[in-house]
Design a protein around this motif. Sequence first.
Motif, mmCIF file in Angstrom:
data_model
loop_
_atom_site.group_PDB
_atom_site.id
_atom_site.type_symbol
_atom_site.label_atom_id
_atom_site.label_comp_id
_atom_site.label_asym_id
_atom_site.label_seq_id
_atom_site.Cartn_x
_atom_site.Cartn_y
_atom_site.Cartn_z
ATOM 1 N N CYS A 11 -13.405 2.029 27.566
ATOM 2 C CA CYS A 11 -13.021 3.170 28.414
ATOM 3 C C CYS A 11 -11.521 3.439 28.369
ATOM 4 C CB CYS A 11 -13.484 2.966 29.851
ATOM 5 S SG CYS A 11 -12.637 1.649 30.738
ATOM 6 N N MET A 12 -10.764 2.506 27.774
ATOM 7 C CA MET A 12 -9.320 2.729 27.610
ATOM 8 C C MET A 12 -9.045 3.013 26.126
ATOM 9 S SD MET A 12 -7.801 2.296 30.735
ATOM 10 C CE MET A 12 -6.153 1.621 30.546
ATOM 11 N N HIS A 35 -14.669 -2.110 40.428
ATOM 12 C CA HIS A 35 -14.983 -2.699 39.123
ATOM 13 C C HIS A 35 -16.479 -3.016 38.997
ATOM 14 C CE1 HIS A 35 -10.612 -3.962 37.830
ATOM 15 N NE2 HIS A 35 -10.778 -2.670 37.970
ATOM 16 N N GLU A 71 -13.711 6.423 34.070
ATOM 17 C CA GLU A 71 -13.745 4.964 33.971
ATOM 18 C C GLU A 71 -12.360 4.360 33.820
ATOM 19 O OE1 GLU A 71 -16.548 2.928 31.389
ATOM 20 O OE2 GLU A 71 -17.660 4.806 31.260
ATOM 21 N N ALA A 72 -11.517 4.993 33.017
ATOM 22 C CA ALA A 72 -10.193 4.417 32.777
ATOM 23 C C ALA A 72 -9.392 4.371 34.072
ATOM 24 C CB ALA A 72 -9.451 5.229 31.718
ATOM 25 N N GLN A 73 -9.441 5.464 34.825
ATOM 26 C CA GLN A 73 -8.701 5.505 36.091
ATOM 27 C C GLN A 73 -9.290 4.498 37.090
ATOM 28 O OE1 GLN A 73 -5.623 6.415 36.993
ATOM 29 N NE2 GLN A 73 -5.917 8.633 37.053
ATOM 30 N N MET A 96 -18.710 -0.132 37.923
ATOM 31 C CA MET A 96 -18.504 0.484 36.602
ATOM 32 C C MET A 96 -19.725 0.312 35.694
ATOM 33 S SD MET A 96 -14.435 -0.148 35.893
ATOM 34 C CE MET A 96 -14.535 0.595 34.254
ATOM 35 N N CYS A 108 -20.205 -0.912 32.835
ATOM 36 C CA CYS A 108 -20.403 -2.189 32.147
ATOM 37 C C CYS A 108 -20.832 -3.289 33.109
ATOM 38 C CB CYS A 108 -19.152 -2.609 31.378
ATOM 39 S SG CYS A 108 -17.739 -3.038 32.415
ATOM 40 N N MET A 109 -20.772 -3.029 34.406
ATOM 41 C CA MET A 109 -21.234 -4.009 35.394
ATOM 42 C C MET A 109 -22.546 -3.477 36.004
ATOM 43 S SD MET A 109 -18.910 -6.601 35.576
ATOM 44 C CE MET A 109 -18.824 -7.274 37.239
ATOM 45 N N LEU A 150 -13.934 -7.510 31.689
ATOM 46 C CA LEU A 150 -13.445 -6.939 32.945
ATOM 47 C C LEU A 150 -13.134 -8.059 33.936
ATOM 48 C CD1 LEU A 150 -12.925 -4.422 34.683
ATOM 49 C CD2 LEU A 150 -15.355 -4.356 35.211
ATOM 50 N N LEU A 204 -10.742 1.646 36.347
ATOM 51 C CA LEU A 204 -10.284 0.325 35.907
ATOM 52 C C LEU A 204 -8.856 0.081 36.401
ATOM 53 C CD1 LEU A 204 -10.766 -2.210 34.200
ATOM 54 C CD2 LEU A 204 -10.067 -0.918 32.181
ATOM 55 N N LEU A 205 -7.980 1.076 36.171
ATOM 56 C CA LEU A 205 -6.578 0.948 36.599
ATOM 57 C C LEU A 205 -6.444 0.873 38.114
ATOM 58 C CD1 LEU A 205 -4.636 3.450 34.313
ATOM 59 C CD2 LEU A 205 -4.624 0.950 34.224
#
Lengths: 306, 306
Positions: A99-100, B94, B118-120, B97, B99-100, A122, B122-123
């Motif tokens: 996702c990045m 997280h 997703e990227a935001q 998301m 992937c979880m 993650l 995660l950050l």
Amino acid sequence: MNAPEKISLFDLRAWSAGQLAAIEQALSRWVASPVDAPAPAGLGDAMRYAVLDGGKRLRPLLVMAACAAVNGDAATALRPACAIELIHAYSLVHDDMPCMDNDVLRRGKPTVHVQYGEAQALLAGDALQALAFELLTPDDDSVDAPTQARLCRLLAQAAGYQGMAGGQAIDLASVGLPLTSAQLHEMHRLKTGAVLQASVMMGAACGAASPAALAALRDYGAAVGLAFQVVDDILDVTADAATLGKTAGKDAAQDKPTFVSLMGLQASQAYAQQLHAQALASLQASGLENTQALQALADMLVNRQH
Amino acid sequence: MNAPEKISLFDLRAWSAGQLAAIEQALSRWVASPVDAPAPAGLGDAMRYAVLDGGKRLRPLLVMAACAAVNGDAATALRPACAIELIHAYSLVHDDMPCMDNDVLRRGKPTVHVQYGEAQALLAGDALQALAFELLTPDDDSVDAPTQARLCRLLAQAAGYQGMAGGQAIDLASVGLPLTSAQLHEMHRLKTGAVLQASVMMGAACGAASPAALAALRDYGAAVGLAFQVVDDILDVTADAATLGKTAGKDAAQDKPTFVSLMGLQASQAYAQQLHAQALASLQASGLENTQALQALADMLVNRQH
């Protein structure tokens, strides 16, 4: 016979080798060690994979060099040295995720999410960030409480929304957009500069320094942090992939704004030299005596070929 | 005329309302506030979305209640109260998301990655974890350094590989596998128990308590943390979705091991009562006087219907 004329000069290679031995040993002892307190279900493996056996350890070296500059305690400094490397390592794990940046290789090895799956990557990143703060707060008398608190404060600010994570958010939003010079500076000041500067300040927190010396070290950290990025952008267009150890021209291919795309190659090279001079001037202004390692690291950062 | 017979009993609802007002105000001030220090490029929005305007704030209430039990300073305790909520909030971001758990709704709203990408997400999760440690280390005299260091230590241990992240890794690895009772206990002790217990210990760190009282509070935290999960598993099979506010029967549908699947419904209910009794006995054993809020929170956790 050649006289060993330069024998009195600071030998960065020898100094680094000594520091790196201690840093690698500390990292392998502290990162989710399977002996004293194993991390469950593959998490520890992913954490160790992300951290051990790779990386130039630039940030830990800056911590140790700044600690030396203030005649600080090297055993204390090993903790922030490792902590800041864990923050760096976690950021790479998360950055590489699909996702990045969706990178599948780092340092010639499959990235953590390729090796262990996205969910574990993650979690490993998250756990590395927590572990960084755990390293800074040992429950014994080895580091006094004011130093522990100061180190946590410096690290949290550098890693968070006003530091690395904030810079990454700007980066995310800036792909394909024309950034002004001020915006590009702000992005890098946060994204990579904050953690590099914090490395210097965390090392300095392991000893005693006057407010003026600390301010000068902060300036050194800012100049070196920015120079690091400018040189990165230069190498992205001048180095070949073999020297660089990663795909050259990647920034341009991804349409990411860089110092070279903004100001041109020659001006970028001049800018890197100017920042290098600023870093050295700050060391001079600090009034500190043992700044040889910080000076040599600044030289190395600007003159590196990869 | 009805005599106000129960007026001397502790009123959890009134106490919570007062605490929650302070907690919500502190969170909205501290979470990437756009006024004093805006977070860049949408990151602050995602962070605030993840934290504000939702959640029962159980962990902050435990912090405040434990602080009250040791006659600690409530203004100090607001920092760990908010910090632990940020850790909880980041873990949900997280966890949700793709992937979880790949959840698209939480508390009736789109999850952070659905809303911001997703990227935001995660950050934002990463930045919330860093901000938690920043809240614990204010650069003024409001919290003394030993307390700052102790709070960071408790939080880092509870969030990391020997706590929440470790429990999540076990959870990840255990779907569809038959766990023993010991393994199920270990997973929950880490995954949710560690942060709930840390809430109690962080509150207690905001005042003075004897080692014996601290040990008793630790036992209380362990019992309450485990009871919370046992009750969660019970509600997953007994409550309907409307009461629960989320899909009932979800654990069974995902083939996740639970206390109910392992020991049956009746035994689970008896176990929850037993843990509740243990929690109250620990408070009794602490020798502390002002434990009414901790006691009432234990009652509420075990008797809740959602």
